[in-house]
Design a protein around this motif. Sequence first.
Motif, short mmCIF file in Angstrom:
data_model
loop_
_atom_site.label_atom_id
_atom_site.label_comp_id
_atom_site.label_asym_id
_atom_site.label_seq_id
_atom_site.Cartn_x
_atom_site.Cartn_y
_atom_site.Cartn_z
N SER A 63 -11.25 12.24 -4.72
CA SER A 63 -11.43 11.64 -6.04
C SER A 63 -12.82 12.02 -6.55
O SER A 63 -13.66 12.49 -5.79
N GLY A 64 -13.03 11.79 -7.84
CA GLY A 64 -14.34 12.12 -8.38
C GLY A 64 -14.39 12.06 -9.89
O GLY A 64 -13.59 11.38 -10.53
N VAL A 73 -16.88 12.83 -18.31
CA VAL A 73 -16.02 12.28 -19.35
C VAL A 73 -14.85 11.47 -18.82
O VAL A 73 -14.21 10.73 -19.56
N ASP A 74 -14.52 11.62 -17.53
CA ASP A 74 -13.36 10.93 -16.97
C ASP A 74 -13.45 11.00 -15.46
O ASP A 74 -14.37 11.61 -14.91
N LYS A 75 -12.48 10.40 -14.80
CA LYS A 75 -12.39 10.44 -13.34
C LYS A 75 -11.07 11.09 -12.95
O LYS A 75 -10.15 11.18 -13.75
N PHE A 76 -10.96 11.55 -11.70
CA PHE A 76 -9.71 12.10 -11.19
C PHE A 76 -9.48 11.54 -9.79
O PHE A 76 -10.41 11.08 -9.12
N THR A 77 -8.23 11.58 -9.36
CA THR A 77 -7.86 11.17 -8.02
C THR A 77 -6.67 11.99 -7.55
O THR A 77 -6.02 12.66 -8.36
N ALA A 78 -6.38 11.92 -6.26
CA ALA A 78 -5.25 12.66 -5.69
C ALA A 78 -3.97 12.28 -6.43
O ALA A 78 -3.78 11.13 -6.82
N GLY A 79 -3.12 13.28 -6.66
CA GLY A 79 -1.87 13.05 -7.37
C GLY A 79 -1.96 13.31 -8.86
O GLY A 79 -1.01 13.11 -9.59
N GLU A 80 -3.13 13.78 -9.31
CA GLU A 80 -3.30 14.11 -10.73
C GLU A 80 -3.50 15.61 -10.89
O GLU A 80 -3.89 16.31 -9.95
N ALA A 81 -3.23 16.08 -12.08
CA ALA A 81 -3.51 17.46 -12.46
C ALA A 81 -4.42 17.41 -13.68
O ALA A 81 -4.21 16.61 -14.59
N HIS A 91 -16.22 21.22 -14.83
CA HIS A 91 -16.54 21.06 -13.41
C HIS A 91 -15.83 19.81 -12.90
O HIS A 91 -15.59 18.87 -13.67
N LEU A 92 -15.50 19.79 -11.60
CA LEU A 92 -15.06 18.59 -10.92
C LEU A 92 -16.17 18.22 -9.94
O LEU A 92 -16.76 19.10 -9.31
N ILE A 93 -16.45 16.93 -9.81
CA ILE A 93 -17.49 16.46 -8.90
C ILE A 93 -16.85 15.48 -7.93
O ILE A 93 -16.30 14.46 -8.34
N SER A 94 -16.93 15.79 -6.63
CA SER A 94 -16.36 14.93 -5.61
C SER A 94 -17.21 13.67 -5.48
O SER A 94 -18.42 13.75 -5.29
N ARG A 95 -16.57 12.50 -5.59
CA ARG A 95 -17.30 11.24 -5.48
C ARG A 95 -16.75 10.34 -4.38
O ARG A 95 -17.29 9.28 -4.12
N GLY A 96 -15.66 10.74 -3.75
CA GLY A 96 -15.04 9.89 -2.74
C GLY A 96 -15.54 10.20 -1.34
O GLY A 96 -16.33 11.11 -1.11
N THR A 97 -15.03 9.43 -0.39
CA THR A 97 -15.38 9.64 1.00
C THR A 97 -14.49 10.70 1.65
O THR A 97 -14.88 11.32 2.62
N ASP A 98 -13.28 10.90 1.11
CA ASP A 98 -12.38 11.93 1.63
C ASP A 98 -12.80 13.29 1.09
O ASP A 98 -13.29 13.40 -0.03
N PRO A 99 -12.59 14.35 1.87
CA PRO A 99 -12.85 15.70 1.35
C PRO A 99 -12.04 15.96 0.07
O PRO A 99 -10.93 15.46 -0.08
N LEU A 100 -12.62 16.74 -0.82
CA LEU A 100 -11.92 17.14 -2.03
C LEU A 100 -11.06 18.36 -1.72
O LEU A 100 -11.57 19.37 -1.24
N VAL A 101 -9.75 18.24 -1.97
CA VAL A 101 -8.81 19.33 -1.73
C VAL A 101 -8.03 19.53 -3.02
O VAL A 101 -7.48 18.57 -3.57
N PHE A 102 -7.98 20.77 -3.51
CA PHE A 102 -7.25 21.03 -4.75
C PHE A 102 -6.72 22.45 -4.79
O PHE A 102 -7.17 23.33 -4.06
N VAL A 103 -5.74 22.64 -5.65
CA VAL A 103 -5.21 23.95 -5.98
C VAL A 103 -5.69 24.25 -7.39
O VAL A 103 -5.63 23.38 -8.27
N TRP A 104 -6.19 25.45 -7.63
CA TRP A 104 -6.59 25.84 -8.99
C TRP A 104 -5.71 27.00 -9.44
O TRP A 104 -5.32 27.85 -8.64
N LEU A 105 -5.39 27.00 -10.72
CA LEU A 105 -4.52 28.03 -11.29
C LEU A 105 -5.03 28.44 -12.65
O LEU A 105 -5.31 27.58 -13.50
#
Length: 113
Positions: A63-64, A73-81, A91-105
Amino acid sequence: MRKLSIAELEPHHRGPQFTSPLPGHVVEKGGFRIYPEPNFRTHDEPGRHVHTVPELFVIVQGSGAIEIEGAEVDKFTAGEAVLFEPGEDHHLISRGTDPLVFVWLHLAPEPAE
């Protein structure tokens, strides 16, 4: 920038096309990233980070914050695109305790038939 829930996207089986998030577009290129360190900021090179095509991030874990044009401007979490428009400094900024994992296209308009 648009934020979408993966669970709410319409099902489709038409190959690399993105008929739900961005109709009429296909995958140009992409990748898979894992960033274990907290406060990681994607594209952290000097200057603006923009593309001439839309870029879609599918958040698998973590999340972040979403940063556009230098402002959070907003936040994101797992399960979102998160879909960034061409020309948006993003940019995405990791703010959680879990590693940030994503697919980019990177998406491109579907070629005319």
